[in-house]
Design a protein around this motif. Structure first.
Motif, PDB file in Angstrom:
ATOM      1  N   GLY A  35       0.814  -1.210   0.000  1.00 37.68           N
ATOM      2  CA  GLY A  35       0.000   0.000   0.000  1.00 37.68           C
ATOM      3  C   GLY A  35       0.849   1.262   0.000  1.00 37.68           C
ATOM      4  N   GLU A  36       1.956   1.255   0.748  1.00 32.96           N
ATOM      5  CA  GLU A  36       2.846   2.411   0.771  1.00 32.96           C
ATOM      6  C   GLU A  36       3.505   2.614  -0.593  1.00 32.96           C
ATOM      7  OE1 GLU A  36       5.051   5.706   1.998  1.00 32.96           O
ATOM      8  OE2 GLU A  36       3.214   4.764   2.746  1.00 32.96           O
ATOM      9  N   ASN A  37       3.940   1.513  -1.221  1.00 32.40           N
ATOM     10  CA  ASN A  37       4.522   1.620  -2.557  1.00 32.40           C
ATOM     11  C   ASN A  37       3.508   2.160  -3.558  1.00 32.40           C
ATOM     12  OD1 ASN A  37       6.916   0.540  -1.568  1.00 32.40           O
ATOM     13  ND2 ASN A  37       6.395  -1.554  -2.161  1.00 32.40           N
ATOM     14  N   MET A  38       2.273   1.724  -3.434  1.00 34.04           N
ATOM     15  CA  MET A  38       1.215   2.218  -4.316  1.00 34.04           C
ATOM     16  C   MET A  38       0.959   3.700  -4.086  1.00 34.04           C
ATOM     17  SD  MET A  38      -1.298  -1.097  -3.874  1.00 34.04           S
ATOM     18  CE  MET A  38      -2.762  -0.203  -4.369  1.00 34.04           C
ATOM     19  N   ARG A  39       0.996   4.129  -2.810  1.00 35.64           N
ATOM     20  CA  ARG A  39       0.765   5.547  -2.502  1.00 35.64           C
ATOM     21  C   ARG A  39       1.848   6.427  -3.107  1.00 35.64           C
ATOM     22  NH1 ARG A  39       2.621   9.362   0.426  1.00 35.64           N
ATOM     23  NH2 ARG A  39       4.260   8.019   1.281  1.00 35.64           N
ATOM     24  N   VAL A  40       3.103   6.001  -2.986  1.00 35.73           N
ATOM     25  CA  VAL A  40       4.215   6.773  -3.538  1.00 35.73           C
ATOM     26  C   VAL A  40       4.081   6.868  -5.052  1.00 35.73           C
ATOM     27  CG1 VAL A  40       6.707   6.796  -3.902  1.00 35.73           C
ATOM     28  CG2 VAL A  40       5.776   6.227  -1.641  1.00 35.73           C
ATOM     29  N   ARG A  41       3.755   5.748  -5.695  1.00 35.56           N
ATOM     30  CA  ARG A  41       3.589   5.787  -7.147  1.00 35.56           C
ATOM     31  C   ARG A  41       2.423   6.677  -7.543  1.00 35.56           C
ATOM     32  NH1 ARG A  41       0.412   2.922 -11.449  1.00 35.56           N
ATOM     33  NH2 ARG A  41       1.661   3.211 -13.321  1.00 35.56           N
ATOM     34  N   ALA A  42       1.330   6.603  -6.791  1.00 34.78           N
ATOM     35  CA  ALA A  42       0.153   7.399  -7.130  1.00 34.78           C
ATOM     36  C   ALA A  42       0.461   8.894  -7.077  1.00 34.78           C
ATOM     37  CB  ALA A  42      -0.994   7.066  -6.176  1.00 34.78           C
ATOM     38  N   GLU A  43       1.235   9.314  -6.083  1.00 37.19           N
ATOM     39  CA  GLU A  43       1.585  10.733  -5.994  1.00 37.19           C
ATOM     40  C   GLU A  43       2.417  11.168  -7.191  1.00 37.19           C
ATOM     41  OE1 GLU A  43       3.518  11.348  -2.285  1.00 37.19           O
ATOM     42  OE2 GLU A  43       1.664  11.229  -1.091  1.00 37.19           O
ATOM     43  N   LYS A  44       3.403  10.351  -7.555  1.00 36.07           N
ATOM     44  CA  LYS A  44       4.240  10.692  -8.707  1.00 36.07           C
ATOM     45  C   LYS A  44       3.430  10.630 -10.007  1.00 36.07           C
ATOM     46  CE  LYS A  44       8.527   9.002  -6.593  1.00 36.07           C
ATOM     47  NZ  LYS A  44       9.642   8.011  -6.705  1.00 36.07           N
ATOM     48  N   TRP A  45       2.555   9.624 -10.099  1.00 37.31           N
ATOM     49  CA  TRP A  45       1.738   9.461 -11.305  1.00 37.31           C
ATOM     50  C   TRP A  45       0.817  10.663 -11.477  1.00 37.31           C
ATOM     51  CZ3 TRP A  45      -3.020   9.272 -13.471  1.00 37.31           C
ATOM     52  CH2 TRP A  45      -3.192   8.549 -14.651  1.00 37.31           C
ATOM     53  N   ASP A  46       0.175  11.094 -10.406  1.00 31.21           N
ATOM     54  CA  ASP A  46      -0.739  12.236 -10.487  1.00 31.21           C
ATOM     55  C   ASP A  46       0.004  13.509 -10.876  1.00 31.21           C
ATOM     56  OD1 ASP A  46      -2.825  10.600  -9.792  1.00 31.21           O
ATOM     57  OD2 ASP A  46      -2.820  11.171  -7.665  1.00 31.21           O
ATOM     58  N   HIS A  47       1.217  13.679 -10.334  1.00 35.03           N
ATOM     59  CA  HIS A  47       2.006  14.872 -10.670  1.00 35.03           C
ATOM     60  C   HIS A  47       2.350  14.876 -12.162  1.00 35.03           C
ATOM     61  CE1 HIS A  47       5.112  17.963 -10.464  1.00 35.03           C
ATOM     62  NE2 HIS A  47       5.926  17.113 -11.098  1.00 35.03           N
ATOM     63  N   GLN A  48       2.834  13.732 -12.640  1.00 38.92           N
ATOM     64  CA  GLN A  48       3.210  13.648 -14.059  1.00 38.92           C
ATOM     65  C   GLN A  48       1.987  13.742 -14.962  1.00 38.92           C
ATOM     66  OE1 GLN A  48       6.651  11.391 -16.205  1.00 38.92           O
ATOM     67  NE2 GLN A  48       5.118   9.855 -15.679  1.00 38.92           N
ATOM     68  N   ASP A  49       0.889  13.157 -14.536  1.00 44.41           N
ATOM     69  CA  ASP A  49      -0.345  13.203 -15.311  1.00 44.41           C
ATOM     70  C   ASP A  49      -0.810  14.658 -15.493  1.00 44.41           C
ATOM     71  OD1 ASP A  49      -2.939  11.945 -16.356  1.00 44.41           O
ATOM     72  OD2 ASP A  49      -3.684  13.094 -14.642  1.00 44.41           O
ATOM     73  N   GLN A  50      -0.801  15.422 -14.416  1.00 49.84           N
ATOM     74  CA  GLN A  50      -1.220  16.823 -14.508  1.00 49.84           C
ATOM     75  C   GLN A  50      -0.285  17.620 -15.414  1.00 49.84           C
ATOM     76  OE1 GLN A  50      -1.428  18.802 -10.730  1.00 49.84           O
ATOM     77  NE2 GLN A  50      -2.251  20.695 -11.578  1.00 49.84           N
ATOM     78  N   TRP A  51       1.014  17.372 -15.288  1.00 52.34           N
ATOM     79  CA  TRP A  51       1.994  18.091 -16.109  1.00 52.34           C
ATOM     80  C   TRP A  51       1.794  17.791 -17.588  1.00 52.34           C
ATOM     81  CZ3 TRP A  51       6.014  17.013 -19.452  1.00 52.34           C
ATOM     82  CH2 TRP A  51       6.925  18.048 -19.701  1.00 52.34           C
ATOM     83  N   LEU A  52       1.607  16.518 -17.924  1.00 48.32           N
ATOM     84  CA  LEU A  52       1.412  16.129 -19.318  1.00 48.32           C
ATOM     85  C   LEU A  52       0.122  16.718 -19.884  1.00 48.32           C
ATOM     86  CD1 LEU A  52       2.508  12.376 -19.098  1.00 48.32           C
ATOM     87  CD2 LEU A  52       3.700  14.183 -20.353  1.00 48.32           C
ATOM     88  N   ARG A  53      -0.932  16.708 -19.094  1.00 45.09           N
ATOM     89  CA  ARG A  53      -2.201  17.267 -19.560  1.00 45.09           C
ATOM     90  C   ARG A  53      -2.081  18.774 -19.818  1.00 45.09           C
ATOM     91  NH1 ARG A  53      -6.545  13.919 -19.189  1.00 45.09           N
ATOM     92  NH2 ARG A  53      -6.281  11.998 -17.965  1.00 45.09           N
TER      93      ARG A  53
END
Length: 509
Positions: A438-456
């Motif tokens: 769950g912690e690994n998923m949380r860390v990835r989710a934060e990075k994924w959301d940041h990159q997702d917003q930047w790309l959009r």
């Protein structure tokens, strides 16, 4: 789970009336014993349900990866029907698989986040229903909460004792094919177990035909397991079922076999299936070549070694022991399942599991090769059968203890305490790796959301080519995996963000 209960039919012996009355709740000590049992079961029940609840909550950290990068833009731009068509005509021929994938992909990222909760609740509910109905047909009665406890323990070890829980449970594309599919196959028994009239039996047979056809287009491996189980039921019909239900069971089994045959034929003759076989050289000739069969056997033996040395599966065995010790005879109802010899029952179940597992390995080996040993998600197609077999073994063990000592004797109390302690240990043991995941998923989710917003944001400003950093969890596929050496599925990520292409970067934007 049923078979263990089916054997717990013990003729009343002379002088055993008092013990039998207490077992059925009519003796003087019954109220306090039942009260103690009820509180104990409810206490135990909080552990697997709490673990499942925690896992559902962690599902909010799931983000798309691997194949889902390709599913999302397809469904977004063309709808579910287009994805189903793509599966049938291009990818793999799995119509049922394409439909279920489209249903969660339709909701984008939210569909991935809610998938664990929805699929987990559905699986738990179906296994609970099967457990309740099997106990009823076996002529057994259980204190409130026992069937749910057994179903929840089965669900917990099935989902979380896996060597890769993310791919087993949290990755929707894998779960649909290899985790949800076997549970849906077992749930196809519900109409049969529920049927109490001629109309109900007709509905059960029709349901078996339809469910089999859908299963055949959902998962080849689960279809193989279902065919092996149905064949075993046909062969052992006279040994495990009462005469009055044998004909009905045979018709139901044959309907299921016919349905799976129809679905499999539809899949194998599809353009997508032909493309997939050609792409991976997975034709019948290569699949059943002597070298492939031998290598599949070697791989399967390694898989069995992993399963047999994963101690958390003992939770299913302990749940079976508790099931036998806590249930009693249901008065006024002749059981449908016959009492049979424990060794015969375990032997038949073991052979069925071994054959089903080996055949699954045979048909997946051409695709995965030697990596079939590490493709843990593909084990789930026959893993539910393994867990059920452990529950049966535990129930037979509990039956033997109860028959010789009684559930309220010293040995019975010790056995009940030991079974409960094992269930507690398994739940606690599974909680730690789940929390780490769950912690690994949380860390990835934060990075994924940041990159997702930047790309959009950059795509909205007119950018056509943008950098992308691969973000993986639990060995999931990502664009430019292996430090940029593996490009797939970069093209799909570009489509998702309406870009011409993406390039590899080692740093988050």
């Amino acid at each position: 789970m049923a078979a263990g209960a089916s054997s717990v039919i013990i003729p009343e012996q002379p002088g055993d009336r008092t013990g039998r009355e207490r077992e059925n709740g009519r003796g003087p000590s019954a109220p306090s014993a039942r009260s103690w049992t009820g509180y104990g079961v409810l206490g135990l029940l909080t552990l697997p349900l709490g673990l499942l609840g925690s896992a559902f909550w962690l599902g909010r950290h799931v983000r798309p990866s691997a194949d889902e990068w390709c599913f999302l833009p397809s469904v977004r731009d063309h709808g579910i029907a287009a994805l189903v068509g793509k599966f049938y005509f291009t990818d793999n021929g799995r119509l049922g698989n394409g439909l279920l994938v489209g249903l969660y992909a339709k909701f984008g990222v939210a569909g991935h986040q809610w998938f664990g909760l929805v699929s987990g609740v559905v699986m738990l509910g179906l296994l609970w229903a099967v457990t309740v109905l099997l106990l009823r047909l076996a002529g057994r009665t259980a204190p409130r909460g026992v069937p749910l406890f057994v179903a929840s323990m089965v669900t917990v070890v099935f989902l979380f004792a896996s060597l890769n829980t993310y791919k087993t449970f949290y990755w929707p594309a894998s779960s649909v094919s290899h985790t949800v599919a076997p549970v849906l196959a077992s749930a196809a028994t519900v109409p049969l177990l529920w049927a109490g009239s001629r109309r109900g039996r007709v509905v059960a047979v029709a349901s078996a035909l339809v469910a089999g056809a859908f299963l055949g287009t959902l998962s080849e491996e689960t279809s193989v397991v279902a065919l092996v189980v149905l064949t075993a039921l046909l062969l052992l019909n006279r040994r495990i079922l009462a005469p009055r239900v044998r004909a009905q069971a045979r018709v139901w089994c044959l309907a299921g076999v016919a349905g799976i045959g129809i679905g499999t034929l539809l899949l194998l003759t599809s353009p997508g299936s032909r493309n997939r076989r050609q792409r991976f050289d997975a034709g019948t000739a290569s699949m059943f070549a002597p070298e492939s069969l031998a290598d599949s056997l070697d791989g399967y033996l390694d898989i069995l070694g992993s399963l047999l040395t994963t101690w958390q599966y003992l939770g299913a065995l302990a749940a079976g022991v508790l099931l036998a010790l806590l249930t009693g005879n249901r008065e006024g109802r002749a059981p449908v399942l016959l009492p049979c010899r424990p060794l015969f029952l375990l032997g038949a179940g073991t052979v069925t599991f071994l054959v089903a597992g080996y055949l699954c390995t045979v048909i997946t080996y051409p695709l995965f090769g030697s990596h079939v040993v590490t493709a843990h998600r593909t084990w789930n197609d026959y893993l539910l059968l393994y867990v059920a077999l452990l529950v049966v073994a535990g129930a037979l063990l509990g039956r033997a203890l109860r028959r010789h000592t009684g559930s309220t004797g010293r040995t019975g109390v010790v056995a009940t305490a030991a079974g409960a302690a094992m269930c507690v240990a398994v739940c606690v043991g599974l909680a730690f790796p789940l929390g780490e995941l769950g912690e690994n998923m949380r860390v990835r989710a934060e990075k994924w959301d940041h990159q997702d917003q930047w790309l959009r944001e950059r795509a909205a400003r007119g950018a056509r080519v943008l950098p992308y950093k691969p973000l993986s969890v639990s060995g999931m596929g990502e664009p430019f995996g292996g430090r940029g050496s593996r490009v797939w599925p970069a093209r799909c990520v570009a489509d998702y963000y309406h870009l011409k292409r993406i390039t590899y970067t080692e740093r988050l934007p």
